[in-house]
Design a protein around this motif. Sequence first.
Motif, mmCIF file in Angstrom:
data_model
loop_
_atom_site.group_PDB
_atom_site.id
_atom_site.type_symbol
_atom_site.label_atom_id
_atom_site.label_comp_id
_atom_site.label_asym_id
_atom_site.label_seq_id
_atom_site.Cartn_x
_atom_site.Cartn_y
_atom_site.Cartn_z
ATOM 1 N N SER A 20 -3.807 4.650 -1.337
ATOM 2 C CA SER A 20 -3.596 6.715 -1.130
ATOM 3 C C SER A 20 -4.094 6.372 -2.063
ATOM 4 C CB SER A 20 -1.922 6.032 -1.532
ATOM 5 O OG SER A 20 -2.005 6.110 -2.671
ATOM 6 N N GLY A 49 -12.828 6.272 4.211
ATOM 7 C CA GLY A 49 -12.142 5.758 5.167
ATOM 8 C C GLY A 49 -10.745 6.471 4.950
ATOM 9 N N ILE A 50 -10.221 6.625 3.767
ATOM 10 C CA ILE A 50 -9.270 7.332 3.125
ATOM 11 C C ILE A 50 -8.982 8.490 3.081
ATOM 12 C CG2 ILE A 50 -7.532 7.158 1.107
ATOM 13 C CD1 ILE A 50 -8.508 4.290 0.075
ATOM 14 N N GLU A 51 -10.415 9.523 2.890
ATOM 15 C CA GLU A 51 -10.263 10.806 2.139
ATOM 16 C C GLU A 51 -10.509 11.171 3.492
ATOM 17 O OE1 GLU A 51 -13.603 10.522 -0.720
ATOM 18 O OE2 GLU A 51 -12.544 9.692 -1.759
ATOM 19 N N PHE A 55 -7.816 -0.056 3.605
ATOM 20 C CA PHE A 55 -7.891 0.966 4.590
ATOM 21 C C PHE A 55 -6.650 1.489 4.596
ATOM 22 C CE2 PHE A 55 -11.927 0.804 6.237
ATOM 23 C CZ PHE A 55 -12.847 1.719 5.841
ATOM 24 N N ASP A 56 -5.180 1.083 5.549
ATOM 25 C CA ASP A 56 -4.379 1.422 5.965
ATOM 26 C C ASP A 56 -3.665 1.290 4.629
ATOM 27 O OD1 ASP A 56 -4.719 0.862 8.391
ATOM 28 O OD2 ASP A 56 -3.837 -0.898 8.520
ATOM 29 N N MET A 57 -3.412 0.998 3.620
ATOM 30 C CA MET A 57 -2.142 1.170 1.993
ATOM 31 C C MET A 57 -2.914 1.851 1.272
ATOM 32 S SD MET A 57 -0.818 -2.940 3.203
ATOM 33 C CE MET A 57 0.361 -2.339 1.955
ATOM 34 N N ARG A 88 -8.640 10.906 5.684
ATOM 35 C CA ARG A 88 -6.777 10.816 6.622
ATOM 36 C C ARG A 88 -6.185 12.708 6.369
ATOM 37 N NH1 ARG A 88 -5.741 5.886 5.448
ATOM 38 N NH2 ARG A 88 -4.657 5.975 3.362
ATOM 39 N N VAL A 125 -3.724 -2.508 -3.950
ATOM 40 C CA VAL A 125 -4.613 -1.567 -3.764
ATOM 41 C C VAL A 125 -3.740 -0.336 -4.417
ATOM 42 C CG1 VAL A 125 -5.382 -1.863 -1.542
ATOM 43 C CG2 VAL A 125 -2.942 -0.672 -1.517
ATOM 44 N N HIS A 151 3.448 -6.755 2.525
ATOM 45 C CA HIS A 151 3.568 -5.855 2.048
ATOM 46 C C HIS A 151 3.326 -5.791 0.201
ATOM 47 C CE1 HIS A 151 5.435 -2.505 -0.274
ATOM 48 N NE2 HIS A 151 5.112 -1.634 0.282
ATOM 49 N N MET A 153 4.805 -4.783 9.054
ATOM 50 C CA MET A 153 4.567 -6.185 8.305
ATOM 51 C C MET A 153 5.328 -6.517 7.560
ATOM 52 S SD MET A 153 1.983 -4.818 4.590
ATOM 53 C CE MET A 153 0.960 -4.442 6.225
ATOM 54 N N LYS A 160 -0.260 10.843 5.691
ATOM 55 C CA LYS A 160 -0.349 10.011 5.133
ATOM 56 C C LYS A 160 0.645 8.318 5.890
ATOM 57 C CE LYS A 160 -1.957 12.040 1.774
ATOM 58 N NZ LYS A 160 -0.654 12.207 0.848
ATOM 59 N N ASN A 161 0.258 7.688 5.414
ATOM 60 C CA ASN A 161 0.755 6.021 5.719
ATOM 61 C C ASN A 161 1.896 5.711 5.970
ATOM 62 O OD1 ASN A 161 -2.146 6.061 7.964
ATOM 63 N ND2 ASN A 161 -2.852 4.590 6.392
ATOM 64 N N PHE A 177 -4.892 5.425 -5.774
ATOM 65 C CA PHE A 177 -6.316 4.097 -5.787
ATOM 66 C C PHE A 177 -7.777 4.739 -5.141
ATOM 67 C CE2 PHE A 177 -8.786 1.574 -2.988
ATOM 68 C CZ PHE A 177 -9.279 0.319 -4.396
ATOM 69 N N PHE A 228 2.790 1.490 9.755
ATOM 70 C CA PHE A 228 2.443 0.445 10.460
ATOM 71 C C PHE A 228 3.503 -0.538 10.148
ATOM 72 C CE2 PHE A 228 -0.833 2.686 9.531
ATOM 73 C CZ PHE A 228 -2.841 2.042 9.858
ATOM 74 N N VAL A 281 -10.514 -5.063 -5.387
ATOM 75 C CA VAL A 281 -9.748 -4.882 -4.172
ATOM 76 C C VAL A 281 -10.430 -5.524 -3.015
ATOM 77 C CG1 VAL A 281 -9.030 -2.933 -2.985
ATOM 78 C CG2 VAL A 281 -8.320 -3.130 -5.218
ATOM 79 N N HIS A 325 -0.128 -6.862 -0.754
ATOM 80 C CA HIS A 325 -1.320 -6.356 -0.281
ATOM 81 C C HIS A 325 -1.179 -5.349 -1.586
ATOM 82 C CE1 HIS A 325 -3.146 -7.806 2.865
ATOM 83 N NE2 HIS A 325 -2.028 -7.529 3.994
ATOM 84 N N LEU A 326 0.849 -4.607 -2.013
ATOM 85 C CA LEU A 326 0.149 -3.064 -3.057
ATOM 86 C C LEU A 326 0.076 -3.609 -4.589
ATOM 87 C CD1 LEU A 326 1.489 -0.191 -2.392
ATOM 88 C CD2 LEU A 326 1.718 -1.496 -0.786
ATOM 89 N N ILE A 339 4.649 2.323 5.690
ATOM 90 C CA ILE A 339 4.559 0.531 6.940
ATOM 91 C C ILE A 339 6.198 0.346 6.088
ATOM 92 C CG2 ILE A 339 4.664 -1.789 5.551
ATOM 93 C CD1 ILE A 339 2.107 0.123 5.595
ATOM 94 N N MET A 348 3.008 5.039 1.385
ATOM 95 C CA MET A 348 1.404 5.179 1.102
ATOM 96 C C MET A 348 1.255 6.469 0.640
ATOM 97 S SD MET A 348 0.641 2.054 1.523
ATOM 98 C CE MET A 348 2.372 1.998 1.736
ATOM 99 N N ALA A 349 1.729 7.031 -0.441
ATOM 100 C CA ALA A 349 1.420 8.695 -0.701
ATOM 101 C C ALA A 349 2.793 9.186 -2.093
ATOM 102 C CB ALA A 349 2.078 9.315 0.254
ATOM 103 N N GLU A 363 -8.665 -8.951 -2.508
ATOM 104 C CA GLU A 363 -7.898 -8.928 -1.412
ATOM 105 C C GLU A 363 -8.538 -8.793 0.012
ATOM 106 O OE1 GLU A 363 -5.665 -6.834 1.944
ATOM 107 O OE2 GLU A 363 -5.089 -6.802 -0.797
#
Lengths: 285, 285
Positions: free
Chosen positions: A211, B281-283, A207-209, B285, B181, B174, B169, B137-138, A214, B167, A196, B177-178, B140, B118-119, A200
């Motif tokens: 969850s 960063g993710i945690e 960061f943004d995508m 949120r 991640v 999308h 895109m 959560k984020n 992951f 976000f 990743v 990236h998915l 898209i 993203m959840a 990636e």
Amino acid sequence: MTISIIGIGLLGGSFALAVREKYPKAQFIGVDASPVHGQLAIAKGIVDEVRTLDDAVAASDLIVLAIPVNAIVELLPSLLDRVPDKATVLDLGSTKELICHAVEGHANRAQFVAAHPMAGTENSGPGAAFKELLPSKNLIICDRDKSRPDSLKLAEALFRDIGMKIFYMTPKEHDLHLAYVSHLSHISAFALGLTVLEKEKDEQAIFDMASTGFSSTVRLAKSSPQMWAPIFDQNRTNVSQALTDYIEFLQQFKQVIDDQDVTTSLAFMQRANVIRRVLEGIEKR
Amino acid sequence: MTISIIGIGLLGGSFALAVREKYPKAQFIGVDASPVHGQLAIAKGIVDEVRTLDDAVAASDLIVLAIPVNAIVELLPSLLDRVPDKATVLDLGSTKELICHAVEGHANRAQFVAAHPMAGTENSGPGAAFKELLPSKNLIICDRDKSRPDSLKLAEALFRDIGMKIFYMTPKEHDLHLAYVSHLSHISAFALGLTVLEKEKDEQAIFDMASTGFSSTVRLAKSSPQMWAPIFDQNRTNVSQALTDYIEFLQQFKQVIDDQDVTTSLAFMQRANVIRRVLEGIEKR
């Protein structure tokens, strides 16, 4: 009773904290290559004092090795050379075959107990230690019949008193099982993290995508390389076989996806879903 | 306002529960292939009533598709054929390219908003839904300029009101990236579960020896095959490339272990450790 903790990190520190709670009068001596770790361990109440290895060994009833497995293999024979007759040496390393082999036939082999707690986190150092890490977890003791009765009894009593459940097996069985249920998941996480990060590339997108799914899967990629490199090296035959098996399943799954064979893809995942039953057992602990 | 949830599972149910809390007067209609899921969804307070798809569509201001992505691709064009002029159709599918492609040039394309939160968790069905899944959560949204302003505004308002960060895109971005991640971590977990179940074989040993690290890494192997098989199929080009990258890293790591090259093994893991920064960063949120 005086207990020395050689390597005051996550595991050694957590063991000391749990035992201290049950035995508040026990004395704890820390030995660590890092003076900062020693200071932190005293400040956190993990050990009462920090000493040199020789001083600690001479003063101890129990010497606990919680250092990387390559360091255990190096240190253990010479430690048994000079261990006081009353003392027991206990290791908490994640491999058992090479460690047990290193002291096979040693004159003081019977003073040594080979153990491995089935517990850990992705964090390391004395700051990561916490007294709840070991209680309620399982512990493996290998080659119990090669330890003398009083040494075995002391180790078992401490582990049971802090709430661990003890299982017994040979070093060979231990290392084979661990390759699948622990070492492989660490490698899969390290490789996932690398894929990743390096393929990636767009770190903001991660960061943004990403969850919580992951985060959970890749969590072990935060683990200490210094601890894990010697584990993989010592257990390389089993780990290599486990990796071969894992890569084979991944290649099969990739082929199924490339072939747009949704029926086989479903069947593949349904077989994997059986892990739910196993995980419920683990999570109940 | 009347909102229909087509597919009252983890995601559709959690969306409804979160929106209901902010808009207690909104009416929720459920549509589900399973009558039992319908009953459970009413009993849990996710929807007020269950209706047929046609009835629900005719009565709704907002129609939310929370069904597997292959079912979205099949249903969406015919749904847009008959959607009332006032209504908006929103999908929450984990792929976006094929879904957006299926309605490209459709006369009512502008009433559709393509979204993906993203959840998720490894559980499914209305019983797995909980109102905290989506907040914080984020989210898209893809091809925002192809949705008409009022439809986009309604979808954005609801997502923001339940605490999601939006976000934007293209569907192509999308899905690429998915694959890295999210989709890859699911496959790595499914394959890990299978390897341990079918190669380790001794299920009691897995029970006794697996720790929380293994649980965490393999958790996603509990996920719903019915949901994931179509995702991997729709995103197969990206997923196949991600798997190729992942397998390559695993093979490199295996070679390093076979070669007893501890220095390179250490370096490999140190590179992977960078994931710590991303996870923090993710945690947060």
